[in-house]
Design a protein around this motif. Structure first.
Motif, PDB file in Angstrom:
ATOM      1  N   GLN A   1       2.279   1.737  -3.432  1.00 30.30           N
ATOM      2  CA  GLN A   1       1.250   2.195  -4.367  1.00 30.30           C
ATOM      3  C   GLN A   1       0.938   3.676  -4.155  1.00 30.30           C
ATOM      4  O   GLN A   1       0.795   4.430  -5.121  1.00 30.30           O
ATOM      5  N   LEU A   2       0.831   4.085  -2.884  1.00 30.67           N
ATOM      6  CA  LEU A   2       0.590   5.504  -2.607  1.00 30.67           C
ATOM      7  C   LEU A   2       1.731   6.365  -3.143  1.00 30.67           C
ATOM      8  O   LEU A   2       1.498   7.440  -3.710  1.00 30.67           O
TER       9      LEU A   2
ATOM     10  N   GLU B   1     -11.948   6.669  -2.429  1.00 34.09           N
ATOM     11  CA  GLU B   1     -10.781   5.927  -2.915  1.00 34.09           C
ATOM     12  C   GLU B   1      -9.719   5.795  -1.823  1.00 34.09           C
ATOM     13  O   GLU B   1      -9.078   4.749  -1.715  1.00 34.09           O
ATOM     14  N   LYS B   2      -9.560   6.818  -1.011  1.00 29.53           N
ATOM     15  CA  LYS B   2      -8.563   6.772   0.064  1.00 29.53           C
ATOM     16  C   LYS B   2      -8.836   5.632   1.046  1.00 29.53           C
ATOM     17  O   LYS B   2      -7.909   5.054   1.601  1.00 29.53           O
TER      18      LYS B   2
ATOM     19  N   THR C   1     -10.495   2.812   0.315  1.00 31.88           N
ATOM     20  CA  THR C   1     -10.725   1.547  -0.382  1.00 31.88           C
ATOM     21  C   THR C   1      -9.426   1.082  -1.065  1.00 31.88           C
ATOM     22  O   THR C   1      -9.312   1.090  -2.284  1.00 31.88           O
ATOM     23  N   PRO C   2      -8.467   0.652  -0.263  1.00 35.81           N
ATOM     24  CA  PRO C   2      -7.182   0.244  -0.838  1.00 35.81           C
ATOM     25  C   PRO C   2      -7.275  -0.949  -1.788  1.00 35.81           C
ATOM     26  O   PRO C   2      -6.369  -1.162  -2.588  1.00 35.81           O
ATOM     27  N   ASN C   3      -8.385  -1.686  -1.734  1.00 32.13           N
ATOM     28  CA  ASN C   3      -8.557  -2.788  -2.685  1.00 32.13           C
ATOM     29  C   ASN C   3      -8.693  -2.283  -4.128  1.00 32.13           C
ATOM     30  O   ASN C   3      -8.550  -3.053  -5.072  1.00 32.13           O
TER      31      ASN C   3
ATOM     32  N   LYS D   1       0.832  -1.209   0.000  1.00 37.42           N
ATOM     33  CA  LYS D   1       0.000   0.000   0.000  1.00 37.42           C
ATOM     34  C   LYS D   1       0.862   1.253   0.000  1.00 37.42           C
ATOM     35  O   LYS D   1       0.580   2.212  -0.724  1.00 37.42           O
ATOM     36  N   ASP D   2       1.901   1.250   0.809  1.00 37.80           N
ATOM     37  CA  ASP D   2       2.792   2.415   0.864  1.00 37.80           C
ATOM     38  C   ASP D   2       3.432   2.692  -0.491  1.00 37.80           C
ATOM     39  O   ASP D   2       3.518   3.842  -0.927  1.00 37.80           O
TER      40      ASP D   2
ATOM     41  N   TRP E   1      -6.839   0.473  -5.192  1.00 36.62           N
ATOM     42  CA  TRP E   1      -5.634   1.220  -5.562  1.00 36.62           C
ATOM     43  C   TRP E   1      -4.875   0.587  -6.709  1.00 36.62           C
ATOM     44  O   TRP E   1      -4.308   1.274  -7.542  1.00 36.62           O
ATOM     45  N   HIS E   2      -4.854  -0.746  -6.756  1.00 34.61           N
ATOM     46  CA  HIS E   2      -4.050  -1.400  -7.796  1.00 34.61           C
ATOM     47  C   HIS E   2      -4.560  -1.103  -9.197  1.00 34.61           C
ATOM     48  O   HIS E   2      -3.784  -1.120 -10.147  1.00 34.61           O
TER      49      HIS E   2
END
Length: 194
Positions: free
Chosen positions: A62-63, A77-78, A80-82, A59-60, A84-85
């Motif tokens: 990806q951010l 979106e912030k 809902t890390p699912n 996650k880090d 982010w990809h």
């Protein structure tokens, strides 16, 4: 543009073995559906391979990638890390891999949430992700059969599965997913008497 096999070699170090196999299976299904619905099957095969390229990225990281690419997440979106990809993956394909094809970039971008007015190509990748051979959830076989006959109906089923799963888990559902669902319902209803 490289071949699907060359992209397989690129993604392999980025993914777990399970995710790599999933990407290969999505690629195969995307190619099959593309042939049925008359879109470029080689391009669909590539999009299927690439769709989860950053799924196993932390996650880090990806951010960090999204920040580097100037992507600003909205409030939902912030949390809902699912999702982010799909955002970081599309940017990675474009900015790092140098892919310029908008069908590929957009199908990676929307393969998890969906959106209103999805193109035929985007629908194929979304549905292929939901029904690839490695998927074994209840009802997947029915959707596989449906996908070969009516892509919008298959899309509705995939989106219903996504929405109900997120709701049952008390997770946020991005508005794009509802828009995709409603749009697919409207597309399916065209020509029918209400």
């Amino acid at each position: 543009m490289l071949t699907a096999k060359e992209y397989q070699d690129i993604i392999k170090p980025h993914l777990s073995e399970k995710r790599f196999i999933h990407s290969i299976e999505v690629s195969k299904m995307a190619k099959k559906l593309a042939k049925i619905y008359g879109v470029d099957s080689q391009k669909a095969e590539i999009a299927g391979i690439l769709h989860d390229i950053t799924k196993d990225t932390s996650k880090d990281e990806q951010l960090k990638l999204m920040d580097e690419f100037g992507i600003i997440l909205n409030d939902v979106e912030k949390i809902t890390p699912n999702l982010w990809h799909q955002i970081s993956g599309a940017a990675y394909c474009e900015k790092v891999l140098g892919i310029k094809d908008s069908d590929i970039i957009c199908s990676v971008r929307w393969h998890t949430s969906g959106k209103k007015d999805m193109t035929l190509f985007e629908k194929i990748i979304f549905v292929a992700d939901g029904i690839s051979a490695d998927r074994d959830y209840k009802g997947v076989d029915k959707i596989r059969i449906l996908a070969r006959k009516n892509l919008d109906k298959a899309l509705i089923e995939c989106l219903s599965f996504t929405i109900s799963g997120l709701a049952q888990a008390n997770k946020a559902i991005i508005s794009d997913t509802f828009d995709a669902y409603n749009d697919a319902i409207l597309n399916d209803m065209k020509g029918k008497t209400v």
